[in-house]
Scaffold this motif. Structure first.
Motif, PDB file in Angstrom:
ATOM      1  N   GLY A  28      66.851  36.248   7.775  1.00 36.57           N
ATOM      2  CA  GLY A  28      68.054  36.055   6.972  1.00 36.57           C
ATOM      3  C   GLY A  28      69.294  36.694   7.550  1.00 36.57           C
ATOM      4  N   GLY A  29      69.158  37.408   8.683  1.00 37.60           N
ATOM      5  CA  GLY A  29      70.308  38.047   9.322  1.00 37.60           C
ATOM      6  C   GLY A  29      71.312  37.015   9.807  1.00 37.60           C
ATOM      7  N   SER A  30      72.551  37.441   9.991  1.00 36.95           N
ATOM      8  CA  SER A  30      73.608  36.483  10.349  1.00 36.95           C
ATOM      9  C   SER A  30      74.611  37.108  11.316  1.00 36.95           C
ATOM     10  CB  SER A  30      74.331  36.011   9.087  1.00 36.95           C
ATOM     11  OG  SER A  30      74.919  37.108   8.397  1.00 36.95           O
ATOM     12  N   PHE A  31      75.385  36.213  11.976  1.00 34.70           N
ATOM     13  CA  PHE A  31      76.428  36.609  12.912  1.00 34.70           C
ATOM     14  C   PHE A  31      77.745  36.015  12.456  1.00 34.70           C
ATOM     15  CE2 PHE A  31      72.480  35.619  15.200  1.00 34.70           C
ATOM     16  CZ  PHE A  31      72.162  36.875  15.708  1.00 34.70           C
ATOM     17  N   PHE A  32      78.859  36.679  12.772  1.00 37.26           N
ATOM     18  CA  PHE A  32      80.172  36.174  12.371  1.00 37.26           C
ATOM     19  C   PHE A  32      81.238  36.844  13.220  1.00 37.26           C
ATOM     20  CE2 PHE A  32      77.981  38.904   9.372  1.00 37.26           C
ATOM     21  CZ  PHE A  32      78.690  40.096   9.481  1.00 37.26           C
ATOM     22  N   HIS A  33      82.452  36.331  13.120  1.00 34.59           N
ATOM     23  CA  HIS A  33      83.567  36.864  13.896  1.00 34.59           C
ATOM     24  C   HIS A  33      83.851  38.309  13.494  1.00 34.59           C
ATOM     25  CE1 HIS A  33      87.656  37.230  15.520  1.00 34.59           C
ATOM     26  NE2 HIS A  33      87.381  36.171  16.263  1.00 34.59           N
ATOM     27  N   HIS A  34      84.290  39.133  14.460  1.00 37.27           N
ATOM     28  CA  HIS A  34      84.520  40.536  14.128  1.00 37.27           C
ATOM     29  C   HIS A  34      85.672  40.707  13.135  1.00 37.27           C
ATOM     30  CE1 HIS A  34      87.476  40.240  17.448  1.00 37.27           C
ATOM     31  NE2 HIS A  34      88.104  41.189  16.808  1.00 37.27           N
ATOM     32  N   ALA A  35      86.575  39.733  13.051  1.00 37.31           N
ATOM     33  CA  ALA A  35      87.638  39.811  12.038  1.00 37.31           C
ATOM     34  C   ALA A  35      87.039  39.719  10.637  1.00 37.31           C
ATOM     35  CB  ALA A  35      88.657  38.700  12.250  1.00 37.31           C
ATOM     36  N   ASP A  36      86.021  38.872  10.478  1.00 34.52           N
ATOM     37  CA  ASP A  36      85.331  38.788   9.181  1.00 34.52           C
ATOM     38  C   ASP A  36      84.570  40.077   8.894  1.00 34.52           C
ATOM     39  OD1 ASP A  36      86.091  36.070   8.605  1.00 34.52           O
ATOM     40  OD2 ASP A  36      84.639  35.437  10.121  1.00 34.52           O
ATOM     41  N   SER A  37      84.027  40.677   9.964  1.00 32.86           N
ATOM     42  CA  SER A  37      83.304  41.934   9.809  1.00 32.86           C
ATOM     43  C   SER A  37      84.232  43.038   9.313  1.00 32.86           C
ATOM     44  CB  SER A  37      82.677  42.326  11.152  1.00 32.86           C
ATOM     45  OG  SER A  37      81.914  43.489  11.021  1.00 32.86           O
ATOM     46  N   PHE A  38      85.438  43.100   9.889  1.00 31.63           N
ATOM     47  CA  PHE A  38      86.397  44.120   9.450  1.00 31.63           C
ATOM     48  C   PHE A  38      86.914  43.822   8.044  1.00 31.63           C
ATOM     49  CE2 PHE A  38      86.065  45.809  13.564  1.00 31.63           C
ATOM     50  CZ  PHE A  38      86.684  47.052  13.583  1.00 31.63           C
ATOM     51  N   ALA A  39      86.957  42.548   7.671  1.00 36.33           N
ATOM     52  CA  ALA A  39      87.341  42.209   6.297  1.00 36.33           C
ATOM     53  C   ALA A  39      86.306  42.729   5.308  1.00 36.33           C
ATOM     54  CB  ALA A  39      87.501  40.700   6.149  1.00 36.33           C
ATOM     55  N   HIS A  85      74.812  46.537   8.664  1.00 32.73           N
ATOM     56  CA  HIS A  85      76.021  45.846   9.130  1.00 32.73           C
ATOM     57  C   HIS A  85      76.524  46.506  10.410  1.00 32.73           C
ATOM     58  CE1 HIS A  85      80.481  45.786   9.275  1.00 32.73           C
ATOM     59  NE2 HIS A  85      80.371  44.551   8.864  1.00 32.73           N
ATOM     60  N   SER A  86      77.032  45.706  11.326  1.00 33.35           N
ATOM     61  CA  SER A  86      77.672  46.238  12.526  1.00 33.35           C
ATOM     62  C   SER A  86      79.044  45.599  12.671  1.00 33.35           C
ATOM     63  CB  SER A  86      76.827  45.942  13.770  1.00 33.35           C
ATOM     64  OG  SER A  86      77.425  46.520  14.913  1.00 33.35           O
ATOM     65  N   GLU A  87      80.062  46.412  13.036  1.00 31.51           N
ATOM     66  CA  GLU A  87      81.434  45.900  13.011  1.00 31.51           C
ATOM     67  C   GLU A  87      81.715  44.846  14.066  1.00 31.51           C
ATOM     68  OE1 GLU A  87      82.087  50.290  14.387  1.00 31.51           O
ATOM     69  OE2 GLU A  87      80.569  49.173  13.287  1.00 31.51           O
ATOM     70  N   ASN A  88      80.806  44.662  15.045  1.00 26.33           N
ATOM     71  CA  ASN A  88      81.010  43.579  16.003  1.00 26.33           C
ATOM     72  C   ASN A  88      80.557  42.229  15.451  1.00 26.33           C
ATOM     73  OD1 ASN A  88      78.391  44.786  16.262  1.00 26.33           O
ATOM     74  ND2 ASN A  88      78.036  43.576  18.093  1.00 26.33           N
ATOM     75  N   GLY A  89      80.075  42.200  14.203  1.00 26.12           N
ATOM     76  CA  GLY A  89      79.809  40.927  13.549  1.00 26.12           C
ATOM     77  C   GLY A  89      78.352  40.581  13.329  1.00 26.12           C
ATOM     78  N   VAL A  90      77.565  41.543  12.844  1.00 24.40           N
ATOM     79  CA  VAL A  90      76.154  41.307  12.540  1.00 24.40           C
ATOM     80  C   VAL A  90      75.847  41.869  11.157  1.00 24.40           C
ATOM     81  CG1 VAL A  90      73.767  41.567  13.335  1.00 24.40           C
ATOM     82  CG2 VAL A  90      75.647  41.693  14.990  1.00 24.40           C
ATOM     83  N   LEU A  91      75.074  41.127  10.386  1.00 24.37           N
ATOM     84  CA  LEU A  91      74.575  41.615   9.096  1.00 24.37           C
ATOM     85  C   LEU A  91      73.092  41.293   9.018  1.00 24.37           C
ATOM     86  CD1 LEU A  91      75.489  42.931   6.401  1.00 24.37           C
ATOM     87  CD2 LEU A  91      75.680  40.621   5.474  1.00 24.37           C
ATOM     88  N   GLY A  92      72.286  42.324   8.744  1.00 28.67           N
ATOM     89  CA  GLY A  92      70.846  42.110   8.676  1.00 28.67           C
ATOM     90  C   GLY A  92      70.119  42.590   9.918  1.00 28.67           C
ATOM     91  N   MET A  93      70.652  43.632  10.567  1.00 26.52           N
ATOM     92  CA  MET A  93      69.974  44.195  11.743  1.00 26.52           C
ATOM     93  C   MET A  93      68.676  44.886  11.350  1.00 26.52           C
ATOM     94  SD  MET A  93      72.940  45.910  14.108  1.00 26.52           S
ATOM     95  CE  MET A  93      73.400  47.050  12.806  1.00 26.52           C
TER      96      MET A  93
END
Length: 214
Positions: free
Chosen positions: A81-92, A47-55
């Motif tokens: 299967g990796g994904s991108f999302f808003h950094h607010a969702d990442s911090f959540a 996970h990366s806090e700028n909004g990435v999961l599955g690096m």
């Protein structure tokens, strides 16, 4: 001190104990190297806090895509299967306790697990807290990856942090270029050590009492 793990050896030692199925954040700096040492067959979601999961690991030279970066602005790859999302969702995700582990760098770690990694307090230092406070407290476990000594030869493991704190009693493991040390209620337990280094060698350069659990 000549008997040290290299940065890649440190990263490989951290990666060795990251279990199948974990969701893990790798902090800016040394911890990013851990991604290059995770076995391909092991299912670990980075996970990366700028909004990435599955690096995945760092890209091969010439294959960098600067639209795909981690929080340290380094190019990364994406596993299937990796994904991108808003950094607010990442911090959540971070604040909601959804990360199994974060691996952070540090200026100092105290014997009780206090973490100082965003500011040295020096007048000319540039503060850089980023998401470290959220990660240190939000993750189920916080490990630190750092060099054992400062450039001037002082122990970064201390009885009490003298730099501004990032989090209180949050660090459970420290991996340095000399050893792996678990911070427990009973004290700082040395569970692994660089080849050719003795426990006494390690204690002599460490500012807190150590327990030999080798």
């Amino acid at each position: 001190m000549s008997k040290k793990w290299t940065r890649d050896q440190m990263a490989a030692r951290v990666a060795r104990d990251i279990a199948e199925g974990m969701v893990v954040n790798l902090g800016i700096g040394l911890p990013t190297l851990v991604a290059n040492h995770l076995p391909k067959e092991r299912e670990v979601l980075l996970h990366s806090e700028n909004g990435v999961l599955g690096m995945g690991p760092a890209p091969a030279p010439g294959e960098e895509d600067y639209d795909l970066i981690n929080a340290g602005k380094q190019p990364v790859t994406l596993r299937p299967g990796g994904s991108f999302f808003h950094h607010a969702d990442s911090f959540a995700m971070m604040r909601g306790g959804h990360l199994d582990l974060c691996v952070l760098g540090a200026f100092q770690v105290a014997a009780n697990g206090d973490l100082a990694n965003w500011h040295t307090g020096a007048a000319d230092a540039i503060p850089a807290v980023g998401g470290a406070m959220d990660l240190a407290i939000g993750a189920k476990a916080t490990w630190v990856m750092m060099e054992h000594l400062t450039k001037s030869g002082e122990s970064k493991l201390v009885e009490r942090c003298t730099y501004p704190l990032t989090g209180l009693a949050c660090v459970s493991r420290v991996v340095t270029d000399l050893a792996v040390i678990d911070l427990t209620r009973d004290g700082a337990r040395v569970i692994d050590i660089a080849e050719g280094l003795t426990f006494d060698d390690l204690q002599n350069v460490t500012a807190i009492p150590l327990i030999n659990a080798l």
